[in-house]
Design a protein around this motif. Structure first.
Motif, PDB file in Angstrom:
ATOM      1  N   GLU A  13      16.641  -1.396  15.846  1.00  9.45           N
ATOM      2  CA  GLU A  13      16.553  -0.493  14.705  1.00  9.45           C
ATOM      3  C   GLU A  13      17.594  -0.883  13.657  1.00  9.45           C
ATOM      4  O   GLU A  13      18.701  -1.311  13.979  1.00  9.45           O
ATOM      5  CB  GLU A  13      16.800   0.957  15.153  1.00  9.45           C
ATOM      6  N   GLY A  14      17.251  -0.712  12.397  1.00  9.74           N
ATOM      7  CA  GLY A  14      18.206  -0.953  11.316  1.00  9.74           C
ATOM      8  C   GLY A  14      18.276  -2.418  10.913  1.00  9.74           C
ATOM      9  O   GLY A  14      17.498  -3.260  11.353  1.00  9.74           O
ATOM     10  N   ASP A  15      19.254  -2.700  10.042  1.00  7.42           N
ATOM     11  CA  ASP A  15      19.412  -4.019   9.458  1.00  7.42           C
ATOM     12  C   ASP A  15      20.745  -4.612   9.913  1.00  7.42           C
ATOM     13  O   ASP A  15      21.746  -3.917   9.996  1.00  7.42           O
ATOM     14  CB  ASP A  15      19.362  -3.899   7.933  1.00  7.42           C
ATOM     15  N   TYR A  16      20.749  -5.922  10.231  1.00 16.40           N
ATOM     16  CA  TYR A  16      21.965  -6.575  10.696  1.00 16.40           C
ATOM     17  C   TYR A  16      22.927  -6.945   9.568  1.00 16.40           C
ATOM     18  O   TYR A  16      24.095  -7.230   9.819  1.00 16.40           O
ATOM     19  CB  TYR A  16      21.616  -7.874  11.423  1.00 16.40           C
ATOM     20  N   ALA A  17      22.444  -7.015   8.339  1.00 17.74           N
ATOM     21  CA  ALA A  17      23.201  -7.642   7.256  1.00 17.74           C
ATOM     22  C   ALA A  17      24.573  -7.009   7.046  1.00 17.74           C
ATOM     23  O   ALA A  17      25.574  -7.714   6.874  1.00 17.74           O
ATOM     24  CB  ALA A  17      22.396  -7.596   5.961  1.00 17.74           C
ATOM     25  N   GLU A  18      24.650  -5.681   7.057  1.00 15.27           N
ATOM     26  CA  GLU A  18      25.922  -5.018   6.766  1.00 15.27           C
ATOM     27  C   GLU A  18      26.982  -5.354   7.811  1.00 15.27           C
ATOM     28  O   GLU A  18      28.130  -5.670   7.479  1.00 15.27           O
ATOM     29  CB  GLU A  18      25.723  -3.500   6.690  1.00 15.27           C
ATOM     30  N   THR A  58       0.801  -1.226   0.000  1.00 12.90           N
ATOM     31  CA  THR A  58       0.000   0.000   0.000  1.00 12.90           C
ATOM     32  C   THR A  58       0.832   1.273   0.000  1.00 12.90           C
ATOM     33  O   THR A  58       0.340   2.326  -0.360  1.00 12.90           O
ATOM     34  CB  THR A  58      -0.938   0.015   1.220  1.00 12.90           C
ATOM     35  N   ARG A  59       2.084   1.191   0.445  1.00 13.02           N
ATOM     36  CA  ARG A  59       2.958   2.362   0.460  1.00 13.02           C
ATOM     37  C   ARG A  59       4.305   1.989  -0.149  1.00 13.02           C
ATOM     38  O   ARG A  59       5.176   1.440   0.500  1.00 13.02           O
ATOM     39  CB  ARG A  59       3.151   2.882   1.892  1.00 13.02           C
ATOM     40  N   GLU A  60       4.472   2.291  -1.433  1.00 17.37           N
ATOM     41  CA  GLU A  60       5.725   1.966  -2.107  1.00 17.37           C
ATOM     42  C   GLU A  60       6.891   2.734  -1.497  1.00 17.37           C
ATOM     43  O   GLU A  60       8.025   2.228  -1.473  1.00 17.37           O
ATOM     44  CB  GLU A  60       5.611   2.275  -3.599  1.00 17.37           C
ATOM     45  N   ASP A  61       6.641   3.952  -1.005  1.00 19.87           N
ATOM     46  CA  ASP A  61       7.729   4.737  -0.423  1.00 19.87           C
ATOM     47  C   ASP A  61       8.134   4.224   0.957  1.00 19.87           C
ATOM     48  O   ASP A  61       9.136   4.661   1.525  1.00 19.87           O
ATOM     49  CB  ASP A  61       7.346   6.221  -0.341  1.00 19.87           C
ATOM     50  N   TYR A  62       7.358   3.266   1.526  1.00 18.96           N
ATOM     51  CA  TYR A  62       7.728   2.646   2.791  1.00 18.96           C
ATOM     52  C   TYR A  62       8.560   1.377   2.573  1.00 18.96           C
ATOM     53  O   TYR A  62       9.136   0.853   3.520  1.00 18.96           O
ATOM     54  CB  TYR A  62       6.484   2.260   3.588  1.00 18.96           C
ATOM     55  N   CYS A  63       8.607   0.860   1.373  1.00 15.10           N
ATOM     56  CA  CYS A  63       9.326  -0.381   1.079  1.00 15.10           C
ATOM     57  C   CYS A  63      10.805  -0.067   0.855  1.00 15.10           C
ATOM     58  O   CYS A  63      11.156   0.664  -0.071  1.00 15.10           O
ATOM     59  CB  CYS A  63       8.742  -1.061  -0.162  1.00 15.10           C
ATOM     60  N   ASP A  64      11.677  -0.643   1.717  1.00 15.97           N
ATOM     61  CA  ASP A  64      13.106  -0.363   1.607  1.00 15.97           C
ATOM     62  C   ASP A  64      13.811  -1.279   0.613  1.00 15.97           C
ATOM     63  O   ASP A  64      15.019  -1.122   0.359  1.00 15.97           O
ATOM     64  CB  ASP A  64      13.792  -0.456   2.970  1.00 15.97           C
ATOM     65  N   GLY A  65      13.098  -2.247   0.060  1.00 15.83           N
ATOM     66  CA  GLY A  65      13.689  -3.120  -0.945  1.00 15.83           C
ATOM     67  C   GLY A  65      14.605  -4.192  -0.385  1.00 15.83           C
ATOM     68  O   GLY A  65      15.281  -4.886  -1.144  1.00 15.83           O
ATOM     69  N   LEU A  66      14.632  -4.374   0.946  1.00 18.47           N
ATOM     70  CA  LEU A  66      15.505  -5.387   1.561  1.00 18.47           C
ATOM     71  C   LEU A  66      14.829  -6.756   1.619  1.00 18.47           C
ATOM     72  O   LEU A  66      15.489  -7.774   1.695  1.00 18.47           O
ATOM     73  CB  LEU A  66      15.934  -4.941   2.960  1.00 18.47           C
ATOM     74  N   GLY A  67      13.518  -6.761   1.642  1.00 18.20           N
ATOM     75  CA  GLY A  67      12.783  -8.016   1.505  1.00 18.20           C
ATOM     76  C   GLY A  67      12.695  -8.887   2.736  1.00 18.20           C
ATOM     77  O   GLY A  67      12.714 -10.115   2.625  1.00 18.20           O
ATOM     78  N   ASP A  68      12.572  -8.280   3.934  1.00 20.98           N
ATOM     79  CA  ASP A  68      12.379  -9.103   5.130  1.00 20.98           C
ATOM     80  C   ASP A  68      11.081  -9.911   5.042  1.00 20.98           C
ATOM     81  O   ASP A  68      10.930 -10.920   5.738  1.00 20.98           O
ATOM     82  CB  ASP A  68      12.334  -8.222   6.379  1.00 20.98           C
ATOM     83  N   TRP A 120      31.919 -11.571  25.353  1.00 18.27           N
ATOM     84  CA  TRP A 120      31.056 -10.446  25.701  1.00 18.27           C
ATOM     85  C   TRP A 120      31.537  -9.218  24.936  1.00 18.27           C
ATOM     86  O   TRP A 120      32.748  -9.048  24.802  1.00 18.27           O
ATOM     87  CB  TRP A 120      31.108 -10.170  27.211  1.00 18.27           C
ATOM     88  N   PRO A 121      30.655  -8.392  24.410  1.00 22.27           N
ATOM     89  CA  PRO A 121      29.196  -8.516  24.423  1.00 22.27           C
ATOM     90  C   PRO A 121      28.726  -9.587  23.445  1.00 22.27           C
ATOM     91  O   PRO A 121      29.508 -10.100  22.642  1.00 22.27           O
ATOM     92  CB  PRO A 121      28.732  -7.119  23.989  1.00 22.27           C
ATOM     93  N   CYS A 122      27.433  -9.872  23.508  1.00 20.29           N
ATOM     94  CA  CYS A 122      26.880 -10.876  22.599  1.00 20.29           C
ATOM     95  C   CYS A 122      25.754 -10.309  21.727  1.00 20.29           C
ATOM     96  O   CYS A 122      25.307 -10.986  20.812  1.00 20.29           O
ATOM     97  CB  CYS A 122      26.387 -12.093  23.376  1.00 20.29           C
ATOM     98  N   GLN A 123      25.295  -9.100  22.011  1.00 21.84           N
ATOM     99  CA  GLN A 123      24.244  -8.489  21.191  1.00 21.84           C
ATOM    100  C   GLN A 123      24.852  -8.017  19.865  1.00 21.84           C
ATOM    101  O   GLN A 123      25.931  -7.417  19.849  1.00 21.84           O
ATOM    102  CB  GLN A 123      23.622  -7.307  21.939  1.00 21.84           C
ATOM    103  N   ILE A 124      24.184  -8.312  18.759  1.00 21.64           N
ATOM    104  CA  ILE A 124      24.739  -8.011  17.434  1.00 21.64           C
ATOM    105  C   ILE A 124      25.112  -6.545  17.301  1.00 21.64           C
ATOM    106  O   ILE A 124      26.163  -6.202  16.738  1.00 21.64           O
ATOM    107  CB  ILE A 124      23.737  -8.411  16.321  1.00 21.64           C
ATOM    108  N   LYS A 125      24.277  -5.664  17.826  1.00 23.15           N
ATOM    109  CA  LYS A 125      24.539  -4.237  17.700  1.00 23.15           C
ATOM    110  C   LYS A 125      25.768  -3.796  18.504  1.00 23.15           C
ATOM    111  O   LYS A 125      26.353  -2.756  18.230  1.00 23.15           O
ATOM    112  CB  LYS A 125      23.312  -3.436  18.164  1.00 23.15           C
ATOM    113  N   LEU A 126      26.163  -4.572  19.505  1.00 22.66           N
ATOM    114  CA  LEU A 126      27.240  -4.163  20.410  1.00 22.66           C
ATOM    115  C   LEU A 126      28.581  -4.823  20.119  1.00 22.66           C
ATOM    116  O   LEU A 126      29.621  -4.287  20.501  1.00 22.66           O
ATOM    117  CB  LEU A 126      26.840  -4.453  21.856  1.00 22.66           C
TER     118      LEU A 126
END
Length: 252
Positions: free
Chosen positions: A190-195, A38-48, A138-144
């Motif tokens: 927040e954000g994507d883990y892939a990078e 319904t909102r093409e401008d909301y689609c980031d194209g990453l395909g989760d 440690w740490p074990c969180q992906i973001k950290l």
């Protein structure tokens, strides 16, 4: 502009709503029982949403579409969070059954009679030995976690959805042992883990990757991010996906 965006095949859609639940941006809604972008401008194209679809109704296509509007997405999220009921799922689009990821479910476990040994231990008031933890870093969180660290050299990576440690009772012994463990939740972070995962795999001597996820649709975002990271790293590593059910079993 011409860019990558998702396409939903209405003929293949079974109306389960898993894609709407997996879309963190709220680009997909359920309309008359069928998923719609319904909102093409909301689609980031990453395909989760792709791995969440059980019928393969969602694919990528290159076509003319508005640019991804991150500011509009964040503003919409804020409005939904403020207005939503306590159990509403942001980005779910009003799917009638509620978000599969947050659906209430009682887990009933069969109580077993204490063994003779356990009864003897209880009678003697001998303290039960604690189960040793298997966290190797440690740490074990992906973001950290850092991009590079000595413990990544020769490591077998376990990349796990954080709920798996609570759902599966023997998580430490069966999965974490002899692994470097990274945990995350694509629905909450927040954000994507892939990078970041791509850099960890590319810049270190990683031996293997095991993905541990829950059966709920939003965990498809974690699985998808790891797969994209491995492909982008240019390395061909042994990898495996293990799925845990909400009542704590390994999905065969």
């Amino acid at each position: 502009m011409v860019r990558k965006i998702i396409h939903i095949d209405r003929e293949k859609c079974n109306g389960c709503g898993a894609c709407a639940a997996a879309c963190h941006e709220g680009a997909i809604e359920m309309i008359n029982g069928i998923a719609a972008l319904t909102r093409e401008d909301y689609c980031d194209g990453l395909g989760d949403c792709l791995p969440a679809c059980p019928t393969g109704a969602i694919t990528f296509e290159e076509r003319e579409a508005p640019a991804y509007n991150e500011a509009a997405v964040e503003a919409a999220k804020a409005v939904k969070q403020e207005a939503a009921a306590p159990h509403a799922c942001p980005g779910h689009g009003g799917h009638k059954g509620g978000c599969p990821s947050s659906m209430a479910k009682a887990i009933r476990r069969e109580a077993s009679a204490p063994t003779a040994a356990a009864q003897a231990v209880s009678a003697q008031s001998v303290p039960v030995q604690a189960v040793p933890a298997q966290l190797a870093q440690w740490p074990c969180q992906i973001k950290l976690v850092p991009i590079r660290a000595p413990y990544f050299d020769g490591a077998n990576l376990l990349i796990a959805a954080d709920c798996t440690a609570y759902a599966y009772g023997n998580f430490h012994a069966d999965f974490m042992k002899n692994h470097i463990t990274l945990i995350g939740c694509p629905k909450l972070d927040e954000g994507d883990y892939a990078e970041k995962l791509e850099q960890i795999i590319a810049l270190n001597d990683i031996r293997s990757v095991k993905i541990l996820r829950m059966e709920v649709p939003c965990c498809g975002g974690l699985e998808n991010a790891v797969k994209r990271a491995m492909i982008a790293s240019g390395k061909f590593l042994p990898w495996q996906v293990v799925t845990i059910t909400t009542d704590g079993k390994i999905l065969e």
